[in-house]
Structures are given as C-alpha cells and as structure tokens.
Scaffold this motif. Structure first.
Motif, mmCIF file in Angstrom:
data_model
loop_
_atom_site.group_PDB
_atom_site.id
_atom_site.type_symbol
_atom_site.label_atom_id
_atom_site.label_comp_id
_atom_site.label_asym_id
_atom_site.label_seq_id
_atom_site.Cartn_x
_atom_site.Cartn_y
_atom_site.Cartn_z
ATOM 1 N N LEU A 212 54.248 37.450 -5.157
ATOM 2 C CA LEU A 212 54.298 36.889 -6.508
ATOM 3 C C LEU A 212 54.778 35.442 -6.518
ATOM 4 O O LEU A 212 54.572 34.722 -7.498
ATOM 5 N N THR A 213 55.427 34.995 -5.424
ATOM 6 C CA THR A 213 55.913 33.616 -5.400
ATOM 7 C C THR A 213 54.770 32.612 -5.357
ATOM 8 O O THR A 213 54.958 31.439 -5.682
ATOM 9 N N LYS A 214 53.587 33.054 -4.949
ATOM 10 C CA LYS A 214 52.417 32.170 -4.951
ATOM 11 C C LYS A 214 51.878 31.960 -6.369
ATOM 12 O O LYS A 214 51.197 30.977 -6.647
ATOM 13 N N LYS A 215 52.231 32.893 -7.232
ATOM 14 C CA LYS A 215 51.707 32.881 -8.595
ATOM 15 C C LYS A 215 52.721 32.353 -9.615
ATOM 16 O O LYS A 215 52.339 31.765 -10.635
ATOM 17 N N TYR A 216 54.005 32.562 -9.315
ATOM 18 C CA TYR A 216 55.056 32.191 -10.283
ATOM 19 C C TYR A 216 56.064 31.254 -9.619
ATOM 20 O O TYR A 216 56.696 31.608 -8.617
ATOM 21 N N LYS A 217 56.248 30.097 -10.214
ATOM 22 C CA LYS A 217 57.126 29.083 -9.639
ATOM 23 C C LYS A 217 58.604 29.357 -9.895
ATOM 24 O O LYS A 217 59.466 28.680 -9.308
ATOM 25 N N ASN A 218 58.909 30.334 -10.755
ATOM 26 C CA ASN A 218 60.300 30.607 -11.119
ATOM 27 C C ASN A 218 60.877 31.818 -10.389
ATOM 28 O O ASN A 218 61.951 32.299 -10.743
ATOM 29 N N LEU A 219 60.187 32.309 -9.370
ATOM 30 C CA LEU A 219 60.625 33.507 -8.648
ATOM 31 C C LEU A 219 61.190 33.142 -7.277
ATOM 32 O O LEU A 219 60.565 32.419 -6.507
ATOM 33 N N LEU A 220 62.379 33.674 -6.976
ATOM 34 C CA LEU A 220 63.012 33.473 -5.680
ATOM 35 C C LEU A 220 63.281 34.839 -5.049
ATOM 36 O O LEU A 220 63.867 35.718 -5.678
ATOM 37 N N ILE A 221 62.852 35.015 -3.801
ATOM 38 C CA ILE A 221 63.063 36.250 -3.049
ATOM 39 C C ILE A 221 64.157 36.007 -2.017
ATOM 40 O O ILE A 221 64.105 35.030 -1.264
ATOM 41 N N VAL A 222 65.129 36.902 -1.939
ATOM 42 C CA VAL A 222 66.225 36.762 -0.975
ATOM 43 C C VAL A 222 66.253 37.984 -0.063
ATOM 44 O O VAL A 222 66.189 39.122 -0.540
#
Length: 372
Positions: A212-222
């Motif tokens: 989803l980070t490719k689609k949404y600029k406000n998402l951070l995965i840790v």
C-alpha cells in the motif's frame, strides 16, 4: 520553585521480566526460540578482522543494511529508514510526524509503549476501544464524511483535529490481524495525516501492508529483527514508506544522533537479511508449533483470539489468569500477565520450541486438574 518542577516526568514502559535462572522456560517477551541465521555467526567471527574499523564512525546512512533490505522488500533505498530496534524507529516516528495540539489515535489494548511516547513528546491521544472480540473496528478511524465515526471516537470537533494514527498489525498483545482491505480503508480516508502500521509480528502468517505504500504517501510500515530474525539482542528495526516520509525521519534522526547504527549491527544485520532460506524455515517452524499449541489450548478449554503472531493470548473460563500465571511460575515457566482492565483474565504465551510448548501444555493440564 524546585528544579524538579522543570523535569519532564513520564511513567516509563514496563518491559517483560528477564530471569537469571537459565533453567526457566522463558515465554514472556516474544523472543525467537531459535538462534539467528548461521550467516550471522559467520559475520560475528569476521568482525575480528574488521576490529580496526571500530575506531571510525559507522556509515550514518547504513548503506549496506539499507541496500540489503531494499533488495529483500523490493523497494528503493531511499524508501527505507533503519534504527536501533523498532522501538527507536517508532519513537523517531512519533517525534517526527505527531505533534501537540492534534489528536493521535491508537487502540486501547495495544503495544504499551505508544502512550509512553505520546506522554514523553506531549502528544494528545485517544485510546480507541477494540471490539469485544479484540479486533479493530476500521470505522472508528474513518471520518464521518467517509461513513465512519472518527470524530466521535477521537473526541474532536472535526477532522482537522486529528494528528495521526498508529496500530500494530497483527495487534499486540491480542495477536489478532486486521485485513489489508481494512487497513487501506483507514489510510485512504485520512490523507492529511501519517498512518503507521507496526508490523513487528507480521512474519508469522499475517499479510503486510507494504504494498500500500506505493499507492498512499501517508503510510509508514515499521518492522523489526527482534522476533522473526531472532536478533532481539542486537537491536535492529526499520521503516518503509514514501521517500518524503523517510527523508523527514532522517532529518529528525540526524538532529538527534547521526550514528545510531553501529558497525556490528550493520554487518550482522545485513548477513541476516541475506539468508532468506533460514528466515523462512524458522518462521514456518514457529507457525507450525503455534498451530499445534492452539489445538492443545482448545482441548484444555482455553479461548483466545486467532493468533497470527509468535504468541497466543488466552484465558480459561474456570481459572483466572493470575492464578495460572503464579502456578506456571512455580513450575519455572514464565509467561506474561497484564493486570489491566479488559485483559486481566488473559495470559500472553510466547511460542517456544516444540519441547517447551509441550511442557507448558502438561503444566496447564496439571494445574487445571487440581483447580477445576
């Protein structure tokens, strides 16, 4: 006025007990029961040949480790941020993306460091209650204009009062997974704030939201090396997301401490990432043990949310968790008990080796036989 009036006072995070007795079966801090990759052992031995480099500062960009992670997760190097365990990464993320005067949202039953960081950085927050089955209701994080009730659950007048969202997936200590479609609905509905998904346990059968980070600029995965890569003692964590988010994180990190990742961590962490076969073998082994243990718990009468982690969050309808915790401890088996509202009838039991879990099952069977 006393100097103590100026001191920043917080209630610190309480970590799981670290027993000194090596004969104890330690199932309270969700560590991996198996050693790290053999490649890690090789890298440790090779450190002797590189000891002269310890007089120099390490690469502040952690290029070697970042490059290995970029290859593994099929992202660009400038979409990765590394830190001293995922706690360091998350703390930097709180400091970078969440601010006083705006409301941060996270579940009421979740990783208990979230409220500590919020208090430390003076971030206002609302702990949103999980549903009765301990799952997240996405509607609690979606604005009314999108069909949700965020403003109501957050206690804010309108969406402009929201400052960010963070939650683990799978959640801790419950082990429950939020479907990817639900995560996307939350991220899509809140483009004005950063949404952090803490995937410390994602490698044990859950689906990552990384795509989803490719689609949404406000998402951070840790994510972290502490669980599935068996390296809790080394302290390596990382975040993945839009390059702008990563740049903001690096700016804060370099304003705080430019050299957080030491040379051993960079070399050993890189070796661990490169050994994909061992990683998959180890996580699959833990998953298989977990599924057998869940069946054993069911036979003993326990109930629990379905776990996609390396632990099970279970209660018995006839014997209180506090009693079970004490009785297990008498048998030199340590699990985690949280004396908190809504979850004080549950034990969080880390998945160990097959032998360790058989010992837990037999101990619980004996305890229940004497108590029921």
């Amino acid at each position: 006025m006393s100097y103590e009036d100026l001191v920043r006072k917080v209630e610190p995070y309480t970590a799981g007990e670290q027993p000194k007795d090596a004969s104890v079966i330690k199932l309270n801090t969700n560590e991996c029961p198996y050693p790290p990759s053999p490649a890690v052992t090789v890298a440790i031995r090779e450190l002797e040949d590189k000891s002269e480099r310890l007089r120099l500062y390490p690469d502040m960009d952690a290029s070697m480790l970042v490059g290995a992670l970029a290859d593994r997760y099929h992202v660009d190097p400038d979409e990765i941020f590394v830190g001293v365990g995922s706690d360091d990464v998350l703390s930097m993320s709180f400091l970078t993306f969440f601010t006083a005067g705006k409301k941060l949202l996270f579940p009421d039953i979740t990783y208990s460091f979230y409220d500590v960081w919020a208090d430390l950085y003076r971030i206002d927050y609302t702990a949103v209650p999980l549903k009765d089955d301990f799952t997240i209701d996405p509607l609690d994080y979606i604005p009314a204009a999108e069909g949700g009730r965020l403003e109501q659950t957050a206690g804010i007048g309108d969406i402009s009062g929201l400052g960010g969202i963070v939650f683990p997936n799978p959640n801790a200590p419950t082990g429950a997974e939020l479907p990817l479609s639900s995560i996307e609905s939350i991220v899509r509905a809140n483009p004005g704030v950063v949404v952090i998904v803490d995937e410390a346990y994602v490698d044990f059968g859950a689906q990552s939201a990384l795509q989803l980070t490719k689609k949404y600029k406000n998402l951070l995965i840790v994510q972290t090396f502490s669980k599935s890569r068996a390296m809790a003692g080394l302290r390596v964590g990382f975040a993945m997301g839009n390059r702008k988010l990563i740049r903001y994180l690096k700016d804060v990190k370099f304003s705080f401490n430019s050299y957080t990742m030491n040379l051993p961590s960079l070399l050993i962490g890189t070796a661990a990432v490169r050994d994909e076969a061992y990683f998959r073998k180890t996580t699959q082994r833990i998953i298989e043990t977990r599924e057998r243990f869940k069946k054993d718990l069911t036979q003993l009468g326990f109930v629990y949310p379905d776990s996609k982690t390396n632990f099970v969050f279970a209660r018995h309808p006839d014997v209180h968790a506090k009693v079970l915790f004490a009785k297990l401890r008498e048998r030199k088996i340590i699990v985690r008990y949280f004396d908190k509202p809504r979850i004080n009838e549950y034990l969080r039991i880390t998945i160990g080796t097959d032998g360790q879990m058989k010992a837990v099952t037999e101990a619980l069977r004996d305890i229940l036989a004497g108590a029921v």
